[in-house]
Motif scaffolding. Structure first.
Motif, PDB file in Angstrom:
ATOM      1  N   LEU A 198       0.821  -1.200   0.000  1.00 33.94           N
ATOM      2  CA  LEU A 198       0.000   0.000   0.000  1.00 33.94           C
ATOM      3  C   LEU A 198       0.861   1.259   0.000  1.00 33.94           C
ATOM      4  CD1 LEU A 198      -2.731  -1.203   2.486  1.00 33.94           C
ATOM      5  CD2 LEU A 198      -3.177  -0.416   0.152  1.00 33.94           C
ATOM      6  N   LEU A 199       1.915   1.261   0.809  1.00 28.14           N
ATOM      7  CA  LEU A 199       2.795   2.426   0.853  1.00 28.14           C
ATOM      8  C   LEU A 199       3.526   2.619  -0.472  1.00 28.14           C
ATOM      9  CD1 LEU A 199       4.262   2.214   4.466  1.00 28.14           C
ATOM     10  CD2 LEU A 199       2.670   3.926   3.565  1.00 28.14           C
ATOM     11  N   SER A 200       3.892   1.527  -1.136  1.00 28.75           N
ATOM     12  CA  SER A 200       4.596   1.651  -2.416  1.00 28.75           C
ATOM     13  C   SER A 200       3.697   2.265  -3.481  1.00 28.75           C
ATOM     14  CB  SER A 200       5.108   0.283  -2.879  1.00 28.75           C
ATOM     15  OG  SER A 200       4.053  -0.549  -3.334  1.00 28.75           O
ATOM     16  N   ARG A 201       2.380   2.043  -3.367  1.00 26.03           N
ATOM     17  CA  ARG A 201       1.440   2.639  -4.314  1.00 26.03           C
ATOM     18  C   ARG A 201       1.149   4.098  -3.952  1.00 26.03           C
ATOM     19  NH1 ARG A 201      -1.371  -0.643  -7.972  1.00 26.03           N
ATOM     20  NH2 ARG A 201      -0.375  -2.698  -8.006  1.00 26.03           N
ATOM     21  N   ALA A 202       1.235   4.437  -2.671  1.00 28.97           N
ATOM     22  CA  ALA A 202       0.911   5.796  -2.234  1.00 28.97           C
ATOM     23  C   ALA A 202       2.089   6.749  -2.378  1.00 28.97           C
ATOM     24  CB  ALA A 202       0.437   5.769  -0.780  1.00 28.97           C
ATOM     25  N   VAL A 203       3.278   6.279  -2.029  1.00 30.22           N
ATOM     26  CA  VAL A 203       4.484   7.120  -2.059  1.00 30.22           C
ATOM     27  C   VAL A 203       5.284   6.724  -3.291  1.00 30.22           C
ATOM     28  CG1 VAL A 203       6.561   7.783  -0.790  1.00 30.22           C
ATOM     29  CG2 VAL A 203       4.446   7.253   0.458  1.00 30.22           C
ATOM     30  N   VAL A 204       5.128   7.498  -4.350  1.00 32.06           N
ATOM     31  CA  VAL A 204       5.704   7.100  -5.636  1.00 32.06           C
ATOM     32  C   VAL A 204       6.916   7.947  -6.033  1.00 32.06           C
ATOM     33  CG1 VAL A 204       3.592   6.071  -6.513  1.00 32.06           C
ATOM     34  CG2 VAL A 204       3.964   8.507  -6.833  1.00 32.06           C
ATOM     35  N   ARG A 205       6.959   9.225  -5.647  1.00 32.73           N
ATOM     36  CA  ARG A 205       8.101  10.067  -6.003  1.00 32.73           C
ATOM     37  C   ARG A 205       9.287   9.831  -5.081  1.00 32.73           C
ATOM     38  NH1 ARG A 205       4.529  14.451  -5.424  1.00 32.73           N
ATOM     39  NH2 ARG A 205       5.957  15.200  -3.806  1.00 32.73           N
ATOM     40  N   GLY A 206       8.975   9.641  -3.790  1.00 33.44           N
ATOM     41  CA  GLY A 206      10.037   9.444  -2.809  1.00 33.44           C
ATOM     42  C   GLY A 206      10.423  10.693  -2.049  1.00 33.44           C
ATOM     43  N   ASP A 207       9.734  11.819  -2.324  1.00 31.20           N
ATOM     44  CA  ASP A 207      10.024  13.054  -1.577  1.00 31.20           C
ATOM     45  C   ASP A 207       8.737  13.686  -1.034  1.00 31.20           C
ATOM     46  OD1 ASP A 207       8.842  13.954  -3.902  1.00 31.20           O
ATOM     47  OD2 ASP A 207      10.373  15.461  -4.346  1.00 31.20           O
ATOM     48  N   GLU A 208       7.705  12.868  -0.860  1.00 29.62           N
ATOM     49  CA  GLU A 208       6.413  13.376  -0.425  1.00 29.62           C
ATOM     50  C   GLU A 208       6.425  13.819   1.043  1.00 29.62           C
ATOM     51  OE1 GLU A 208       5.285  10.406  -3.706  1.00 29.62           O
ATOM     52  OE2 GLU A 208       6.832  10.620  -2.171  1.00 29.62           O
ATOM     53  N   GLY A 224      -1.033   6.710  16.154  1.00 28.95           N
ATOM     54  CA  GLY A 224      -0.635   5.763  17.187  1.00 28.95           C
ATOM     55  C   GLY A 224       0.856   5.808  17.434  1.00 28.95           C
ATOM     56  N   GLU A 225       1.493   4.647  17.397  1.00 29.62           N
ATOM     57  CA  GLU A 225       2.932   4.553  17.636  1.00 29.62           C
ATOM     58  C   GLU A 225       3.763   4.877  16.397  1.00 29.62           C
ATOM     59  OE1 GLU A 225       4.079   0.985  19.926  1.00 29.62           O
ATOM     60  OE2 GLU A 225       1.927   0.602  20.089  1.00 29.62           O
ATOM     61  N   GLY A 226       3.100   5.319  15.332  1.00 26.74           N
ATOM     62  CA  GLY A 226       3.819   5.754  14.139  1.00 26.74           C
ATOM     63  C   GLY A 226       4.302   4.634  13.239  1.00 26.74           C
ATOM     64  N   ALA A 227       3.664   3.464  13.293  1.00 25.97           N
ATOM     65  CA  ALA A 227       4.154   2.310  12.529  1.00 25.97           C
ATOM     66  C   ALA A 227       4.207   2.597  11.028  1.00 25.97           C
ATOM     67  CB  ALA A 227       3.269   1.093  12.802  1.00 25.97           C
ATOM     68  N   TRP A 228       3.157   3.223  10.489  1.00 23.70           N
ATOM     69  CA  TRP A 228       3.146   3.536   9.067  1.00 23.70           C
ATOM     70  C   TRP A 228       4.216   4.568   8.727  1.00 23.70           C
ATOM     71  CZ3 TRP A 228      -0.234   1.456   5.325  1.00 23.70           C
ATOM     72  CH2 TRP A 228      -1.271   0.647   5.815  1.00 23.70           C
ATOM     73  N   LEU A 229       4.303   5.611   9.532  1.00 22.45           N
ATOM     74  CA  LEU A 229       5.233   6.702   9.225  1.00 22.45           C
ATOM     75  C   LEU A 229       6.690   6.260   9.355  1.00 22.45           C
ATOM     76  CD1 LEU A 229       3.452   9.734  10.916  1.00 22.45           C
ATOM     77  CD2 LEU A 229       3.400   9.020   8.517  1.00 22.45           C
ATOM     78  N   LEU A 230       6.996   5.490  10.379  1.00 23.07           N
ATOM     79  CA  LEU A 230       8.373   5.025  10.539  1.00 23.07           C
ATOM     80  C   LEU A 230       8.784   4.149   9.364  1.00 23.07           C
ATOM     81  CD1 LEU A 230       8.497   4.200  14.359  1.00 23.07           C
ATOM     82  CD2 LEU A 230       9.342   6.219  13.178  1.00 23.07           C
ATOM     83  N   ARG A 231       7.857   3.346   8.885  1.00 20.95           N
ATOM     84  CA  ARG A 231       8.185   2.474   7.756  1.00 20.95           C
ATOM     85  C   ARG A 231       8.467   3.287   6.492  1.00 20.95           C
ATOM     86  NH1 ARG A 231       5.489  -3.310   7.013  1.00 20.95           N
ATOM     87  NH2 ARG A 231       5.550  -2.976   9.255  1.00 20.95           N
ATOM     88  N   VAL A 232       7.639   4.289   6.233  1.00 20.36           N
ATOM     89  CA  VAL A 232       7.848   5.073   5.011  1.00 20.36           C
ATOM     90  C   VAL A 232       9.080   5.967   5.126  1.00 20.36           C
ATOM     91  CG1 VAL A 232       6.396   7.083   5.562  1.00 20.36           C
ATOM     92  CG2 VAL A 232       6.607   6.313   3.191  1.00 20.36           C
ATOM     93  N   LEU A 233       9.375   6.468   6.316  1.00 22.37           N
ATOM     94  CA  LEU A 233      10.567   7.299   6.502  1.00 22.37           C
ATOM     95  C   LEU A 233      11.843   6.485   6.357  1.00 22.37           C
ATOM     96  CD1 LEU A 233       9.347   9.515   9.470  1.00 22.37           C
ATOM     97  CD2 LEU A 233       9.897  10.328   7.171  1.00 22.37           C
ATOM     98  N   ARG A 234      11.836   5.264   6.881  1.00 16.49           N
ATOM     99  CA  ARG A 234      13.010   4.401   6.735  1.00 16.49           C
ATOM    100  C   ARG A 234      13.264   4.045   5.272  1.00 16.49           C
ATOM    101  NH1 ARG A 234      11.057   1.705  11.593  1.00 16.49           N
ATOM    102  NH2 ARG A 234       9.988   0.196  10.232  1.00 16.49           N
ATOM    103  N   GLY A 235      12.203   3.890   4.511  1.00 18.12           N
ATOM    104  CA  GLY A 235      12.350   3.465   3.129  1.00 18.12           C
ATOM    105  C   GLY A 235      12.611   4.580   2.141  1.00 18.12           C
ATOM    106  N   HIS A 236      12.358   5.830   2.566  1.00 18.87           N
ATOM    107  CA  HIS A 236      12.491   6.962   1.639  1.00 18.87           C
ATOM    108  C   HIS A 236      13.194   8.117   2.353  1.00 18.87           C
ATOM    109  CE1 HIS A 236       9.787   5.111  -1.310  1.00 18.87           C
ATOM    110  NE2 HIS A 236       9.056   4.725  -0.280  1.00 18.87           N
ATOM    111  N   PRO A 237      14.479   8.286   2.152  1.00 17.20           N
ATOM    112  CA  PRO A 237      15.251   9.282   2.908  1.00 17.20           C
ATOM    113  C   PRO A 237      14.893  10.732   2.617  1.00 17.20           C
ATOM    114  CG  PRO A 237      16.613   8.217   1.231  1.00 17.20           C
ATOM    115  CD  PRO A 237      15.339   7.456   1.296  1.00 17.20           C
TER     116      PRO A 237
END
Length: 245
Positions: free
Chosen positions: A28-38, A46-59
């Motif tokens: 789902l994140l790969s479909r949502a975050v496509v440019r890499g600088d969003e 919550g505990e930021g599970a979604w955000l931490l994952r996308v931040l780790r994968g896209h510097p």
């Protein structure tokens, strides 16, 4: 025991507070975050599970998380520091429905948090206010997979079936560009984690003043799930963009 504390304990082994496994979240994140600088905003992070994952994968991604739970946000902050992404993450302790961002989100998330807005459509309206032009919303909510019993409706409230859920979303000017329907494994795994993690905490802390209450809450939830809504409950994540016109 307050609801926020109970939720943190129940999600100890399933930090994504929705019936999704890791591969589904990543897809789902790969479909949502496509440019890499969003710039990504999570309403009810919550505990930021979604955000931490996308931040780790896209510097080059930046993010904001909004939640009412101070403890959940502290955990999100610690996780960001441990992952080395804290400088790109802002965390706000406030009502998601009242949040006003200084910078619009290229991607706005609200997965399993529609209750904070009063339902799916109000959650989408809240996300729309924060959305940058051309941006996408990733929303996750329940639906009825099959006709529910009166008991299931009493426990969970009013939902549509999948077609009805998508229909009311598109009627409000949204176009689905991707979706994920949670599998039986994901649904059951989430519930066993929720009830099991809370039960284990209670059994590991027999002298704690909240132990008995936590054990009762886990047992009641398990009973409602197995005898009430398990056979009819479904969960869908929709990746949406605004329909032109």
């Amino acid at each position: 025991m307050d609801r926020q504390t109970r939720s943190l304990l129940a999600h100890a082994d399933h930090p994504v507070a929705a019936p999704l496994d890791d591969s589904s979240v990543d897809r789902l994140l790969s479909r949502a975050v496509v440019r890499g600088d969003e710039h990504v905003i999570d309403l009810g992070c919550g505990e930021g599970a979604w955000l931490l994952r996308v931040l780790r994968g896209h510097p080059e991604v930046t993010a904001e998380g909004v939640d009412l739970s101070a403890e959940a946000l502290q955990r999100a902050r610690r996780g960001a520091e441990e992952a080395g992404v804290a400088e790109r993450l802002a965390l706000r302790q406030e009502e998601a429905a009242a949040f006003s961002a200084e910078r619009p989100g290229d991607v706005v998330l609200s997965v399993g948090a529609a209750h904070a807005f009063g339902g799916l459509l109000p959650a989408l309206e809240g996300a729309r206010r924060l959305l940058a032009p051309g941006g996408a919303v990733l929303v996750g909510d329940a639906y009825w997979e099959r006709e529910p019993s009166a008991r299931a409706r009493e426990i969970l409230g009013a939902y549509e079936d999948l077609a009805g859920t998508v229909g009311k979303v598109t009627a409000e000017g949204w176009t689905p560009v991707y979706a994920h329907v949670s599998t039986r494994h994901e649904l059951d795994d989430y519930e066993w984690n929720w009830t099991g993690s809370l039960s284990r905490w209670a059994l590991d802390h027999p002298g704690h003043p909240d132990s008995a209450e936590a054990l009762r809450a886990a047992a009641e939830h398990r009973e409602e799930w197995l005898r009430g809504y398990r056979e009819s409950f479904g969960f869908v994540c929709l990746l949406l963009r605004r329909t032109p016109g």
